[in-house]
Design an enzyme around this catalytic site. Structure first.
Site, PDB file in Angstrom:
ATOM      1  N   LYS A 180       0.890  -1.160   0.024  1.00  0.00           N
ATOM      2  CA  LYS A 180      -0.022   0.066   0.060  1.00  0.00           C
ATOM      3  C   LYS A 180       0.761   1.037   0.031  1.00  0.00           C
ATOM      4  O   LYS A 180       1.374   1.500   1.003  1.00  0.00           O
ATOM      5  CB  LYS A 180      -0.660   0.084   1.229  1.00  0.00           C
ATOM      6  CG  LYS A 180      -2.028   0.689   1.208  1.00  0.00           C
ATOM      7  CD  LYS A 180      -2.268   2.044   1.112  1.00  0.00           C
ATOM      8  CE  LYS A 180      -1.936   3.007   2.148  1.00  0.00           C
ATOM      9  NZ  LYS A 180      -1.486   4.297   1.749  1.00  0.00           N
ATOM     10  N   GLU A 255       9.789   1.247  10.769  1.00  0.00           N
ATOM     11  CA  GLU A 255      10.965   2.254  10.468  1.00  0.00           C
ATOM     12  C   GLU A 255      10.256   3.688  10.617  1.00  0.00           C
ATOM     13  O   GLU A 255       9.504   3.913   9.684  1.00  0.00           O
ATOM     14  CB  GLU A 255      11.710   2.021   9.293  1.00  0.00           C
ATOM     15  CG  GLU A 255      12.300   0.868   9.345  1.00  0.00           C
ATOM     16  CD  GLU A 255      13.511   0.427   8.298  1.00  0.00           C
ATOM     17  OE1 GLU A 255      13.159   1.405   7.223  1.00  0.00           O
ATOM     18  OE2 GLU A 255      14.005  -0.543   8.171  1.00  0.00           O
ATOM     19  N   CYS A 288      14.009  10.811   6.886  1.00  0.00           N
ATOM     20  CA  CYS A 288      13.971  10.446   8.485  1.00  0.00           C
ATOM     21  C   CYS A 288      15.142  10.377   9.022  1.00  0.00           C
ATOM     22  O   CYS A 288      15.122  10.784  10.219  1.00  0.00           O
ATOM     23  CB  CYS A 288      13.181   8.957   8.283  1.00  0.00           C
ATOM     24  SG  CYS A 288      14.358   7.790   7.375  1.00  0.00           S
ATOM     25  N   GLU A 386       9.785  15.996  15.092  1.00  0.00           N
ATOM     26  CA  GLU A 386      10.215  15.918  13.905  1.00  0.00           C
ATOM     27  C   GLU A 386       9.343  16.906  12.848  1.00  0.00           C
ATOM     28  O   GLU A 386       8.501  16.837  12.953  1.00  0.00           O
ATOM     29  CB  GLU A 386      10.192  14.488  13.405  1.00  0.00           C
ATOM     30  CG  GLU A 386      10.720  14.253  11.953  1.00  0.00           C
ATOM     31  CD  GLU A 386      10.257  12.845  11.569  1.00  0.00           C
ATOM     32  OE1 GLU A 386       9.167  12.241  11.538  1.00  0.00           O
ATOM     33  OE2 GLU A 386      11.088  12.044  10.734  1.00  0.00           O
TER      34      GLU A 386
HETATM   35  P1  NAD Z   1       2.376   8.414   7.772  1.00  0.00           P
HETATM   36  O1  NAD Z   1       2.719   7.376   8.963  1.00  0.00           O
HETATM   37  O2  NAD Z   1       1.432   9.600   7.597  1.00  0.00           O
HETATM   38  O3  NAD Z   1       1.770   7.341   6.432  1.00  0.00           O
HETATM   39  C1  NAD Z   1       2.821   6.382   5.922  1.00  0.00           C
HETATM   40  C2  NAD Z   1       1.999   5.402   5.267  1.00  0.00           C
HETATM   41  O4  NAD Z   1       1.102   4.734   6.197  1.00  0.00           O
HETATM   42  C3  NAD Z   1       1.052   5.764   4.124  1.00  0.00           C
HETATM   43  O5  NAD Z   1       1.233   4.962   3.131  1.00  0.00           O
HETATM   44  C4  NAD Z   1      -0.267   6.105   4.796  1.00  0.00           C
HETATM   45  O6  NAD Z   1      -1.166   5.759   3.720  1.00  0.00           O
HETATM   46  C5  NAD Z   1      -0.428   4.728   5.680  1.00  0.00           C
HETATM   47  N1  NAD Z   1      -1.140   4.725   6.758  1.00  0.00           N
HETATM   48  C6  NAD Z   1      -1.637   6.035   7.537  1.00  0.00           C
HETATM   49  N2  NAD Z   1      -2.413   5.662   8.602  1.00  0.00           N
HETATM   50  C7  NAD Z   1      -2.875   4.375   8.487  1.00  0.00           C
HETATM   51  C8  NAD Z   1      -3.392   3.365   9.043  1.00  0.00           C
HETATM   52  N3  NAD Z   1      -4.227   3.961  10.224  1.00  0.00           N
HETATM   53  N4  NAD Z   1      -3.411   2.028   9.137  1.00  0.00           N
HETATM   54  C9  NAD Z   1      -2.185   1.604   8.084  1.00  0.00           C
HETATM   55  N5  NAD Z   1      -1.644   2.530   7.241  1.00  0.00           N
HETATM   56  C10 NAD Z   1      -1.823   3.968   7.462  1.00  0.00           C
HETATM   57  O7  NAD Z   1       3.812   8.925   7.395  1.00  0.00           O
HETATM   58  P2  NAD Z   1       4.169  10.026   6.252  1.00  0.00           P
HETATM   59  O8  NAD Z   1       3.997  11.327   6.437  1.00  0.00           O
HETATM   60  O9  NAD Z   1       3.785   9.562   4.839  1.00  0.00           O
HETATM   61  O10 NAD Z   1       5.943   9.973   6.371  1.00  0.00           O
HETATM   62  C11 NAD Z   1       6.570  10.437   6.922  1.00  0.00           C
HETATM   63  C12 NAD Z   1       7.121   9.978   8.396  1.00  0.00           C
HETATM   64  O11 NAD Z   1       7.835   8.597   7.911  1.00  0.00           O
HETATM   65  C13 NAD Z   1       8.016  10.415   8.949  1.00  0.00           C
HETATM   66  O12 NAD Z   1       7.934  10.189  10.459  1.00  0.00           O
HETATM   67  C14 NAD Z   1       9.283   9.823   8.589  1.00  0.00           C
HETATM   68  O13 NAD Z   1      10.339  10.127   9.393  1.00  0.00           O
HETATM   69  C15 NAD Z   1       9.104   8.732   8.529  1.00  0.00           C
HETATM   70  N6  NAD Z   1       9.979   7.606   7.673  1.00  0.00           N
HETATM   71  C16 NAD Z   1      10.807   7.039   8.267  1.00  0.00           C
HETATM   72  C17 NAD Z   1      11.556   6.145   7.532  1.00  0.00           C
HETATM   73  C18 NAD Z   1      12.801   5.174   8.176  1.00  0.00           C
HETATM   74  O14 NAD Z   1      13.485   4.537   7.562  1.00  0.00           O
HETATM   75  N7  NAD Z   1      12.782   5.341   9.480  1.00  0.00           N
HETATM   76  C19 NAD Z   1      12.143   6.200   6.070  1.00  0.00           C
HETATM   77  C20 NAD Z   1      11.041   7.395   5.415  1.00  0.00           C
HETATM   78  C21 NAD Z   1      10.282   7.836   6.363  1.00  0.00           C
END
Ligand code: NAD
Length: 487
Positions: A180, A255, A288, A386
């Site tokens: 997804k 992650e 991240c 963050e």
């Molecule tokens: P997010 O948590 O809003 O969304 C990430 C994914 O989760 C999206 O595909 C979203 O549709 C899905 N999602 C949202 N709510 C959900 C639910 N209730 N159930 C299942 N899936 C759901 O994050 P974002 O804004 O897309 O990404 C930014 C974040 O990701 C930042 O905190 C960043 O640090 C982190 N990130 C971490 C890494 C790592 O490797 N540690 C890498 C990249 C980004």
């Protein structure tokens, strides 16, 4: 109607389930952060699509499992070849969809996407073995067995890179996959599905469900037939996923976010420190791992700040398709406003903006200027939360012990950068830093064999090399007695 042509590629805007395309009644827009153009109307999946995809993957699982590492590896190598043949259009499509630099997609990211597939296929074929050892004459034989359906949920900041970093080991381990992608960047996942098909992957082994997290994502993680959930994204979403996964006790790998420290000691090579600090603005700060808290020794802080401001003023911000551009736009209007809100609240809380501190008026749109915050109060939001934009905050320290204390003073523990002139001093510093990855006098050196993940609220588990297989596979120990055998 269900296809758009972008960057010379035909992009299907429907889900990919069991080797077929399915449309939902509702759609959502994929908007380019470069100029706000609507790129596509993408199927908006929910519980029904999630259920169909999980069962398609579950039905495809036994045959994929039984192909073994070599059989799977042959298909995965063909897939990696196809990605390599499509680096240019994939790079262009990803840049249109998420606004990251075209040159970095072209030269770094998309080759890495192919490597994510190839590397783990090779590891499954050649390296997944543990020496047999004996217990009172009994042989302990360890195997990494395929575990079933892996649901992979990814963010928008490096869409295909982060997806394949989980898809590669999951498929190589013998799991089948439902991806997804993030709703702000759905497009390259769809093209990836076409490439899987061209590589000869059987229907149902890889599936894509498009849609919002709270709809399609939530339905996938709650599904009882799912064996593994790999999630990359934010802490609040991870908490929701963990609560939902608890009902089925589905194992999770997380992650998550970071607020990583970037420590500069007073014997550090200042030019190196400044150049590495500039890299913390990469991908417009939407990384991240970025070391967003600059912790600089007080003896060197003025010189560092002066040189850093000089160099930051030279950063070229603009269209991410231009070769000279170093920083592109933020992903979305909502995100830009979120970033701006952090800076406004920091100022209201008494912090100063040393440079930047607002949208780039010349460029308009979603471009936020590289920003440095100084003088923030200890424990304040800008030093602990963050931002995920091009916003760094600087603090000073008087001793290495204080540097470590400041560095560890957040709920995150994803990464840390140390710029230091003496190896022994760096070793003393890194010993007590709480982080999954620490870079000393370097940044972003990422080996696929190395463990990667976050401490504290930056994640659960480690992936990379054998750690990926420890998660995606069911690790099994079979004990053979020395007795009871017929000749
Ligand atoms: P997010 O948590 O809003 O969304 C990430 C994914 O989760 C999206 O595909 C979203 O549709 C899905 N999602 C949202 N709510 C959900 C639910 N209730 N159930 C299942 N899936 C759901 O994050 P974002 O804004 O897309 O990404 C930014 C974040 O990701 C930042 O905190 C960043 O640090 C982190 N990130 C971490 C890494 C790592 O490797 N540690 C890498 C990249 C980004």
């Amino acid at each position: 109607m269900h296809q758009v042509t972008l960057a010379g590629l035909t992009v299907d805007t429907r889900h990919y389930i069991g080797g077929q395309r399915f449309a939902s009644d509702d759609t959502f827009e994929s908007i380019s952060p470069i100029d706000g153009a609507v790129l596509a109307h993408v199927s908006r999946g929910g519980a029904g699509e999630a259920d169909a995809a999980v069962w398609a993957a579950r039905n495809a699982f036994p045959a994929w499992r039984d192909l073994g590492p070599e059989g799977r590896g042959a298909i995965l190598h063909r897939l990696a070849d196809l990605i390599e043949q499509n680096i240019e259009p994939l790079a262009q499509l990803e840049t249109l969809d998420n606004g990251s630099l075209l040159r970095s997609h072209r030269r770094g990211v998309m080759p890495r996407v192919a490597m994510n597939i190839r590397f783990f296929a090779d590891w499954a074929m050649n390296k997944l073995e543990h020496p047999v050892w004996q217990t009172r004459g009994h042989d302990n034989v360890v195997t990494w067995d395929p575990s079933g359906v892996a649901v992979i949920i990814t963010p928008w900041n490096a869409p295909l890179m982060l997806a394949t970093w989980r898809i590669g080991p999951a498929l190589a381990a013998g799991d089948t996959v439902v991806l997804k992608p993030a709703e702000w960047t759905p497009l390259t996942a769809s093209v990836f599905a076409d490439l899987c098909e061209q590589a000869g992957m059987p229907p149902g082994v890889f599936n894509v469900v498009q849609g919002y997290g709270t709809e399609a994502g939530a339905a996938l993680v709650a599904h009882p037939a799912v064996a593994r959930i790999a999630f990359t994204g934010s802490v609040p979403t991870a908490k929701a996923i963990m609560r939902s996964a608890a009902d089925n006790l589905t194992p999770v790998s997380f992650e998550l976010g970071g607020k990583s420290p970037f420590i500069v000691t007073d014997d550090a090579d200042l030019d190196l420190a400044v150049e590495l600090a500039l890299e913390q603005y990469d991908n417009a700060g939407q990384v991240c791992l970025s070391g967003t808290r600059l912790l600089v020794h007080e003896n060197t802080a003025d010189a560092f700040a002066e040189r850093f401001a000089e160099r930051a003023a030279q950063i070229v911000q603009g269209d991410p398709r231009e070769e000279a551009t170093q920083i592109g736009p933020q992903i979305h209007r909502v995100h830009l406003e979120r970033v701006a809100g952090f800076v406004e609240r920091a100022q209201a809380d008494g912090a100063a903006v040393a440079f930047g501190g607002g949208p780039n008026d010349e460029l308009g749109g979603l471009y936020y200027r590289p920003t440095l915050i100084t003088g923030a109060k200890p424990g304040s939001e800008i030093l602990t939360a963050e931002v995920f934009g091009p916003v760094l905050a600087m603090q000073t320290f008087a001793s290495d012990d204080e540097a470590v204390e400041l560095a560890n003073n957040t709920e995150y523990g994803l990464a840390a950068v140390v710029v230091c002139g003496e190896r022994e001093r760096a070793e003393r510093l890194t010993k007590n830093l709480v982080a999954g990855t620490i870079w000393v006098n370097c940044f972003f050196v990422r080996d696929l064999a190395a463990p990667f993940g976050g401490s504290k609220k930056s994640g659960i588990g480690r992936e990379g090399g054998v750690w990926s297989f420890d998660f995606y596979a069911d690790v099994k120990n079979t004990v053979y007695a020395p007795t009871g055998w017929k000749d």
